[in-house]
Write a protein that holds these residues in place. Sequence first.
Motif, PDB file in Angstrom:
ATOM      1  N   GLY A   5       0.828  -1.212   0.041  1.00 48.64           N
ATOM      2  CA  GLY A   5       0.013  -0.007   0.105  1.00 48.64           C
ATOM      3  C   GLY A   5       0.853   1.395   0.096  1.00 48.64           C
ATOM      4  N   ARG A   6       0.452   2.293   0.775  1.00 46.91           N
ATOM      5  CA  ARG A   6       1.029   3.449   0.901  1.00 46.91           C
ATOM      6  C   ARG A   6       1.720   3.771   2.099  1.00 46.91           C
ATOM      7  NH1 ARG A   6      -1.143   6.787  -3.204  1.00 46.91           N
ATOM      8  NH2 ARG A   6      -0.482   8.695  -1.906  1.00 46.91           N
ATOM      9  N   ALA A   7       1.994   2.721   2.767  1.00 49.29           N
ATOM     10  CA  ALA A   7       2.565   2.776   4.262  1.00 49.29           C
ATOM     11  C   ALA A   7       3.915   3.397   3.891  1.00 49.29           C
ATOM     12  CB  ALA A   7       2.556   1.403   4.913  1.00 49.29           C
ATOM     13  N   ARG A   8       4.214   4.410   5.039  1.00 50.38           N
ATOM     14  CA  ARG A   8       5.787   4.761   4.904  1.00 50.38           C
ATOM     15  C   ARG A   8       6.682   3.824   5.607  1.00 50.38           C
ATOM     16  NH1 ARG A   8       5.235  10.718   5.782  1.00 50.38           N
ATOM     17  NH2 ARG A   8       7.026  10.695   7.320  1.00 50.38           N
ATOM     18  N   PRO A   9       7.724   3.776   4.772  1.00 50.74           N
ATOM     19  CA  PRO A   9       8.611   2.692   5.213  1.00 50.74           C
ATOM     20  C   PRO A   9       9.289   2.748   6.478  1.00 50.74           C
ATOM     21  CG  PRO A   9       9.651   4.133   3.720  1.00 50.74           C
ATOM     22  CD  PRO A   9       8.193   4.398   3.685  1.00 50.74           C
ATOM     23  N   THR A  10       9.825   1.879   7.082  1.00 49.67           N
ATOM     24  CA  THR A  10      10.492   2.092   8.418  1.00 49.67           C
ATOM     25  C   THR A  10      11.845   2.309   7.966  1.00 49.67           C
ATOM     26  OG1 THR A  10       9.585   0.258   9.545  1.00 49.67           O
ATOM     27  CG2 THR A  10      11.598   0.751  10.409  1.00 49.67           C
ATOM     28  N   THR A  11      12.510   3.652   8.723  1.00 50.40           N
ATOM     29  CA  THR A  11      13.706   4.146   8.177  1.00 50.40           C
ATOM     30  C   THR A  11      14.837   3.855   9.245  1.00 50.40           C
ATOM     31  OG1 THR A  11      13.319   6.114   9.210  1.00 50.40           O
ATOM     32  CG2 THR A  11      12.586   6.125   6.763  1.00 50.40           C
ATOM     33  N   LEU A 163      11.549  -5.057 -17.584  1.00 54.10           N
ATOM     34  CA  LEU A 163      11.214  -4.694 -16.129  1.00 54.10           C
ATOM     35  C   LEU A 163      10.529  -3.404 -16.098  1.00 54.10           C
ATOM     36  CD1 LEU A 163      14.844  -5.064 -14.366  1.00 54.10           C
ATOM     37  CD2 LEU A 163      13.101  -6.821 -14.838  1.00 54.10           C
ATOM     38  N   SER A 164       9.840  -3.515 -14.885  1.00 53.03           N
ATOM     39  CA  SER A 164       8.929  -2.359 -14.510  1.00 53.03           C
ATOM     40  C   SER A 164      10.019  -1.095 -14.367  1.00 53.03           C
ATOM     41  CB  SER A 164       8.065  -2.474 -13.343  1.00 53.03           C
ATOM     42  OG  SER A 164       9.028  -2.726 -12.276  1.00 53.03           O
ATOM     43  N   GLY A 165       9.469   0.058 -14.145  1.00 52.78           N
ATOM     44  CA  GLY A 165      10.161   1.437 -13.809  1.00 52.78           C
ATOM     45  C   GLY A 165      11.007   1.183 -12.501  1.00 52.78           C
ATOM     46  N   GLY A 166      10.455   0.850 -11.606  1.00 55.14           N
ATOM     47  CA  GLY A 166      11.059   0.537 -10.158  1.00 55.14           C
ATOM     48  C   GLY A 166      12.077  -0.439 -10.240  1.00 55.14           C
ATOM     49  N   GLN A 167      11.848  -1.643 -11.171  1.00 54.29           N
ATOM     50  CA  GLN A 167      12.713  -2.669 -11.034  1.00 54.29           C
ATOM     51  C   GLN A 167      14.147  -2.433 -11.905  1.00 54.29           C
ATOM     52  OE1 GLN A 167      10.384  -5.413 -12.980  1.00 54.29           O
ATOM     53  NE2 GLN A 167       9.681  -6.482 -11.083  1.00 54.29           N
ATOM     54  N   ARG A 168      13.683  -1.378 -12.783  1.00 56.91           N
ATOM     55  CA  ARG A 168      14.799  -0.923 -13.371  1.00 56.91           C
ATOM     56  C   ARG A 168      15.852  -0.166 -12.456  1.00 56.91           C
ATOM     57  NH1 ARG A 168      11.711   1.287 -19.003  1.00 56.91           N
ATOM     58  NH2 ARG A 168      11.221  -0.429 -19.871  1.00 56.91           N
ATOM     59  N   LYS A 169      15.210   0.715 -11.874  1.00 53.87           N
ATOM     60  CA  LYS A 169      15.843   1.448 -10.960  1.00 53.87           C
ATOM     61  C   LYS A 169      16.608   0.570  -9.779  1.00 53.87           C
ATOM     62  CE  LYS A 169      14.401   5.851 -12.045  1.00 53.87           C
ATOM     63  NZ  LYS A 169      15.189   6.851 -12.632  1.00 53.87           N
ATOM     64  N   GLY A 192       8.135   8.030 -12.332  1.00 59.32           N
ATOM     65  CA  GLY A 192       7.549   6.939 -13.050  1.00 59.32           C
ATOM     66  C   GLY A 192       7.179   5.534 -12.213  1.00 59.32           C
ATOM     67  N   VAL A 193       7.244   5.760 -11.020  1.00 63.88           N
ATOM     68  CA  VAL A 193       7.142   4.606 -10.237  1.00 63.88           C
ATOM     69  C   VAL A 193       5.790   4.939  -9.410  1.00 63.88           C
ATOM     70  CG1 VAL A 193       9.391   3.855 -10.232  1.00 63.88           C
ATOM     71  CG2 VAL A 193       8.805   5.081  -8.379  1.00 63.88           C
ATOM     72  N   ASP A 194       5.181   3.868  -9.075  1.00 67.05           N
ATOM     73  CA  ASP A 194       3.982   3.999  -8.052  1.00 67.05           C
ATOM     74  C   ASP A 194       4.526   4.018  -6.599  1.00 67.05           C
ATOM     75  OD1 ASP A 194       4.440   1.250  -7.069  1.00 67.05           O
ATOM     76  OD2 ASP A 194       3.146   0.339  -8.660  1.00 67.05           O
ATOM     77  N   LYS A 195       3.479   4.282  -5.697  1.00 63.73           N
ATOM     78  CA  LYS A 195       3.777   4.646  -4.259  1.00 63.73           C
ATOM     79  C   LYS A 195       4.363   3.442  -3.544  1.00 63.73           C
ATOM     80  CE  LYS A 195       3.118   8.952  -3.651  1.00 63.73           C
ATOM     81  NZ  LYS A 195       3.948   9.698  -3.318  1.00 63.73           N
ATOM     82  N   ARG A 196       4.002   2.070  -3.918  1.00 64.73           N
ATOM     83  CA  ARG A 196       4.564   0.836  -3.324  1.00 64.73           C
ATOM     84  C   ARG A 196       6.007   0.836  -3.812  1.00 64.73           C
ATOM     85  NH1 ARG A 196       1.809  -5.029  -3.561  1.00 64.73           N
ATOM     86  NH2 ARG A 196       3.630  -6.300  -2.255  1.00 64.73           N
ATOM     87  N   THR A 197       6.102   0.882  -4.945  1.00 66.04           N
ATOM     88  CA  THR A 197       7.912   0.746  -5.371  1.00 66.04           C
ATOM     89  C   THR A 197       8.467   1.852  -4.995  1.00 66.04           C
ATOM     90  OG1 THR A 197       6.759  -0.012  -7.533  1.00 66.04           O
ATOM     91  CG2 THR A 197       9.247   0.775  -7.494  1.00 66.04           C
ATOM     92  N   GLU A 198       7.873   3.192  -4.723  1.00 65.77           N
ATOM     93  CA  GLU A 198       8.838   4.185  -4.027  1.00 65.77           C
ATOM     94  C   GLU A 198       9.034   3.895  -2.690  1.00 65.77           C
ATOM     95  OE1 GLU A 198       7.831   8.871  -2.801  1.00 65.77           O
ATOM     96  OE2 GLU A 198       6.862   8.067  -4.447  1.00 65.77           O
ATOM     97  N   ALA A 199       8.146   3.124  -1.956  1.00 61.89           N
ATOM     98  CA  ALA A 199       8.373   2.849  -0.582  1.00 61.89           C
ATOM     99  C   ALA A 199       9.538   1.778  -0.646  1.00 61.89           C
ATOM    100  CB  ALA A 199       7.037   2.336   0.278  1.00 61.89           C
ATOM    101  N   THR A 200       9.438   0.800  -1.457  1.00 63.31           N
ATOM    102  CA  THR A 200      10.411  -0.236  -1.493  1.00 63.31           C
ATOM    103  C   THR A 200      11.802   0.512  -1.764  1.00 63.31           C
ATOM    104  OG1 THR A 200       9.025  -1.894  -2.280  1.00 63.31           O
ATOM    105  CG2 THR A 200      11.244  -2.203  -2.727  1.00 63.31           C
TER     106      THR A 200
END
Length: 283
Positions: A5-11, A163-169, A192-200
């Motif tokens: 989802g859109r959860a903020r990652p543990t940093t 690959l998807s945009g996030g996988q390429r990164k 160009g990546v979704d929120k889940r990929t951004e969090a990953t």
Amino acid sequence: MTTTGRARPTTAPRRGPAGPTASAAPALEVTDLTVRYGAVTALDGVTFALAPGRVTGLVGMNGSGKSTLFKSVMGLVRPTAGQVRVLGQSTELARRRGVVGYVPQQEDVDWSFPLSVRDVVMMGRYGRLGLTRRPRRADHDAVDAALERVELGHLDDRQIGALSGGQRKRAFVARGLAQGAQVLLLDEPFAGVDKRTEATITTLLRELAGDGRTMLVSTHDLASLDVLCDDALLIQRRILLHAPPAEVLRPENLARAFGVDVSDARPATVSAPSGASPAEVAR
């Protein structure tokens, strides 16, 4: 490292105030850096220092000199004045030794080129392959470890463009890890990546900072700046501010960099006003 989802990652724990500490020599030190392209000044007396184990955002409008700064750190642009030191070394030496790595923007790569994910990551080992340029067991092991770190081991034989945009990164982050880079430059990793990929990706970068690596991340995603970064550089051909994200995101500071009246201190994105600028060539 999987997020949903859109959860903020543990940093990872923050590393104290912005800039290098007395106990740590700078991982990246830029002093009075000026770069000109003909009559256009791309960078004008840029000075800052980053300590090891930090993620620093690089914030500025298109044409502010972000890409020129990255090219200068990579040793791809000869400065008009000033210098860049990476782990105390010249840019040329740092690049040869593989201690500085670069994750490009999507549009900077020919994704149709017939290379597998493993091929791309193995490029990070090129400087270590010796005269024969044939990977040894240690090179394959380093690539395997890097792919597992970014959770792409199961896609190692896939063509990079599939690959998807996030996988390429993440594949290009893996290239830097296989290379052994201690300083990583990331140019718009969330474009160009979704929120889940951004969090990953955010979680991965925070983990790498926890390992002691230093990252300079160009981003227009100001809403997530405080989740990703320990501090940020506000740039408009020179460094206007080097401070924690909350300070950089103050409306009056953003207005200095973007030349607009910013009433919301936490916009999702900020882009350059329409209309060509002479500085576009210096982007």
